[in-house]
Design an enzyme around this catalytic site. Structure first.
Site, short mmCIF file in Angstrom:
data_model
loop_
_atom_site.label_atom_id
_atom_site.label_comp_id
_atom_site.label_asym_id
_atom_site.label_seq_id
_atom_site.Cartn_x
_atom_site.Cartn_y
_atom_site.Cartn_z
N HIS A 116 0.83 -1.20 0.00
CA HIS A 116 0.00 0.00 0.00
C HIS A 116 0.87 1.25 0.00
O HIS A 116 1.96 1.26 0.56
CB HIS A 116 -0.92 0.01 1.22
CG HIS A 116 -1.99 -1.04 1.13
ND1 HIS A 116 -2.96 -1.01 0.16
CD2 HIS A 116 -2.23 -2.14 1.87
CE1 HIS A 116 -3.74 -2.05 0.30
NE2 HIS A 116 -3.33 -2.76 1.33
N ALA A 117 0.35 2.29 -0.63
CA ALA A 117 1.06 3.57 -0.64
C ALA A 117 1.21 4.06 0.80
O ALA A 117 0.36 3.80 1.65
CB ALA A 117 0.28 4.59 -1.47
#
Ligand SMILES: *[C@@H]1O[C@H](CO)[C@@H](O)[C@H](O)[C@H]1NC(C)=O
Ligand SMILES: *[C@@H]1O[C@H](CO)[C@@H](O)[C@H](O)[C@H]1NC(C)=O
Ligand SMILES: *[C@@H]1O[C@H](CO)[C@@H](O)[C@H](O)[C@H]1NC(C)=O
Ligand SMILES: *[C@@H]1O[C@H](CO)[C@@H](O)[C@H](O)[C@H]1NC(C)=O
Ligand SMILES: *[C@@H]1O[C@H](CO)[C@@H](O)[C@H](O)[C@H]1NC(C)=O
Length: 626
Positions: free
Chosen positions: A260-261
């Protein structure tokens, strides 16, 4: 369609073979990526390089600070002090490990004067060995130069991904050729069938709303009944999202783009959950309409919706609280929000909304009329009103709720972001509401900004406020389902509407984000499930349906294998992959735990195994419904 079925089976088998083959190619022992002797000075981990800083400035101590280019408006963090060794011409050296995931910003200060001597930006490569020489320029002006020298070249850490991709691509091509050669006759029959428009229409009509044929496997868990709706592209899309989800949840080879960012932005891992929510919305509408058309009672349906949501939430709470990493948990520490919980709540709201306001699908739209062109939207105005009101609540809370100690309308990560001014403001109003209503200890303790932004507070990416936007996402999925049913006789009409939604939502996203990662009014953000995240991802979802629907359902060029099988058994695959994540053979002891290649092999193999399991269960007609 038998040839297509057979080909689907062959495709599933060959894709499995593909992953085994790529696993063999990339397996430990083969020397595609050279192993480095990482036992000296600094122990290098995955995604790190060795940086040797040589201080050749007489009488000056250096302070080196670092930040990642991806860290938006971050404070630089002191990396190391390099003191002056004392003897002229004999530099003193410090060795540090620097991250190679993104570009680095390095700042070198004179420790005593706190003065910046030089600053550089550089993208280091994994397991590389670099030297930074800090010395006086030979021009007698007292200028200071910082030269970066590459001692040992870095390895190409993306090579395993490329190999896996090429192997997969090659196998698909081989398979298509094989299918073409083996069933040339079948193939031709089937092409002529596909081209005939009447045949296409008949197929779609008979596959929507007609009673279940004997021998048809029962559809998957999301549907409230054994509904006969057979839109393969919907199951295929769900399967694609699910397979990607299993892969990224298992680690995705530990590549940053499969994680995930950190805060704003999109990675592969950020795509899957919203797609899943979207396609759940589509399924809700398709199945509910078919139950109501067959005279099902709304009241009973409501009871089943409530029970199913309750089960999803309970299952979710069990799944997000494993004991193996933190030791035995108690109620005081149990995490409450989570993926299945959010799905349960979203499912409940959207299903009840449709149940309350559902109108029979009009028959007139079967033939193109101009008054019909927006009927799928206008006929559901009460639902739209409700969803837009909810969205208003999201905007109001996000931008106007006063949060103690934080600026109103804050959307940042806190920590060292925003120059460290709001360290405990992670997620602004969204984080505050969760901490207030659920309590710190009932939230996720390791949110994705913790690493890059050094955040300290608990923050849950599946929190309460974001659920509003997941309802919006599911409702856009319902809209896709409406397009399927309202315009079921006009493939062109369906495709034009998908394209229109895709562009419309895409334009909203561009406006909200100003086509940038961090500068927009509402940046794309998975942790917040921001409005622009929903519009961007639903724009992508309409695009995928725009491709899948003609290919899978109208022309039948692809059966959807192997993604179709997990898509038919989504609850089982989701729960199974979470529960058995740490069991053999989904996970095993790696020879080198810092190698992307070995992680990638493990994660691809585990994902392929779940696809295989889903395929076997499909053949045995085992579907987990709740
Ligand atoms: C570097 O030196 C500064 C000033 O003397 C000190 O405050 C800091 O803690 C040192 N940092 C490290 C990583 O040694
Ligand atoms: C540099 O650091 C060393 C050891 O940390 C210290 O003894 C020395 O006085 C410092 N020199 C200057 C110029 O600050
Ligand atoms: C380095 O120097 C800059 C400006 O010269 C200053 O703003 C910064 O605080 C210094 N950093 C450290 C760690 O001393
Ligand atoms: C990195 O390169 C330097 C200079 O060539 C060498 O002295 C050092 O041993 C190397 N370190 C590693 C871990 O390879
Ligand atoms: C943030 O929270 C930590 C621990 O909860 C606390 O020590 C710190 O003082 C807080 N910082 C601010 C600026 O409120």
């Amino acid at each position: 369609m038998n040839s297509a079925r057979g080909a689907g089976r062959a495709l599933a088998a060959l894709l499995l073979a593909a992953s085994v083959l790529s696993a063999a190619l990339l397996a430990p022992g083969s020397s595609l990526t050279p192993d480095l002797d990482r036992k000296r000075h600094v122990e290098l981990k995955m995604d790190q390089a060795l940086l040797l800083i040589h201080n050749e400035l007489p009488g000056t101590n250096l302070t080196v600070s670092w930040s990642s280019e991806r860290c938006y408006q971050c404070l630089l963090q002191v990396l190391v002090n390099v003191s002056w060794g004392g003897k002229a011409g004999k530099p003193s050296t410090a060795a540090v490990a620097v991250s190679t995931q993104h570009g680095s910003i390095l700042q070198l200060n004179d420790t005593a004067q706190q003065r910046e001597l030089c600053r550089l930006e550089y993208k280091f490569g994994e397991f590389g060995n670099y030297s930074l020489l800090v010395k006086h320029a030979h021009n007698g002006m007292g200028e200071i130069t910082c030269d970066l020298v590459v001692n040992d070249k870095p390895v190409d850490s993306n090579l395993p991904v490329c190999i896996a991709f090429l192997v997969g691509l090659a196998l698909i091509i081989v398979l298509c050729l094989l299918r073409f050669l083996l069933s040339l006759e079948d193939f031709q029959n089937w092409i002529s069938k596909a081209i005939s428009a009447q045949e296409t229409d008949r197929l779609i009509n008979s596959e929507l709303g007609s009673p279940s044929r004997a021998g048809d496997p029962h559809p998957e868990a999301w549907r409230p009944s054994a509904a006969p709706l057979r839109l393969r592209c919907v199951d295929t899309f769900r399967g694609i999202a699910l397979v990607l989800m299993v892969f990224v949840n298992y680690g995705g080879g530990r590549y940053w783009y499969f994680k995930h960012a950190s805060w704003n932005g999109l990675t592969v891992a950020d795509l899957v959950f919203p797609w899943f929510v979207f396609i759940m919305g589509t399924s809700i509408f398709l199945s509910m309409t078919s139950v109501l058309q067959r005279g099902g009672s709304r009241f009973r349906l409501l009871g089943r919706v409530a029970w199913r949501s309750f089960l999803l939430i309970c299952m979710g709470i069990v799944i997000v609280n494993p004991n193996y990493c933190l030791g035995p948990l108690s109620w005081e520490k149990a995490r409450i929000p989570g993926v299945l919980q959010r799905l349960g709540v979203t499912y409940f709201v959207v299903a009840v909304l449709e149940l309350l306001f559902a109108k029979p699908v009009p028959e007139i739209c079967a033939s193109e009329r101009s008054c019909c062109s927006l009927l799928d939207v206008t006929s559901s105005w009460p639902q739209w009103l409700f969803v837009l009101m909810l969205e208003g609540v999201w905007l109001a809370l996000t931008f106007f709720l006063p949060v103690p100690g934080c600026p109103t309308g804050y959307l940042g990560p806190g920590g060292i972001g925003d120059l460290g001014k709001y360290p405990n403001c992670t997620g602004g109003a969204a984080g505050y509401i969760d901490r207030l209503l659920l309590g710190d200890s009932h939230l996720y303790q390791h949110p994705s900004p913790a690493v890059l932004y050094h955040t300290k507070v608990a923050y849950d990416p599946e929190g309460i406020l974001g659920t509003i936007n997941s309802i919006l996402m599911a409702f856009l999925g319902v809209q896709a389902g409406k397009i399927f049913l309202y315009y079921k006789d006009q493939t062109k009409g369906v495709l034009i509407r998908f394209a229109a939604w895709c562009c419309f939502l895409g334009l909203i996203s561009v406006a909200l984000t100003k086509a940038s990662e961090n500068e927009g009014v509402i940046p794309v953000n998975k942790n917040l499930w921001s409005a622009s995240y929903v519009t961007t991802l639903s724009s992508f979802a309409f695009l995928i349906l725009l491709v899948l629907y003609p290919v899978v359902d109208v022309k039948g060029l692809w059966t959807g294998a192997p993604f179709f099988y997990p898509g038919m058994n989504s609850i089982l695959v989701y729960v199974g992959h979470e529960v058995f994540a740490n069991y053999f053979p989904f996970q095993w002891q790696l020879g080198d735990s810092q190698s992307h290649r070995e992680h990638l092999v493990q994660n691809i193999a585990a994902t392929a195994l779940w696809v295989l399991i889903a395929y076997i269960l499909y053949k045995k007609k085992v579907f987990w419904k709740i």
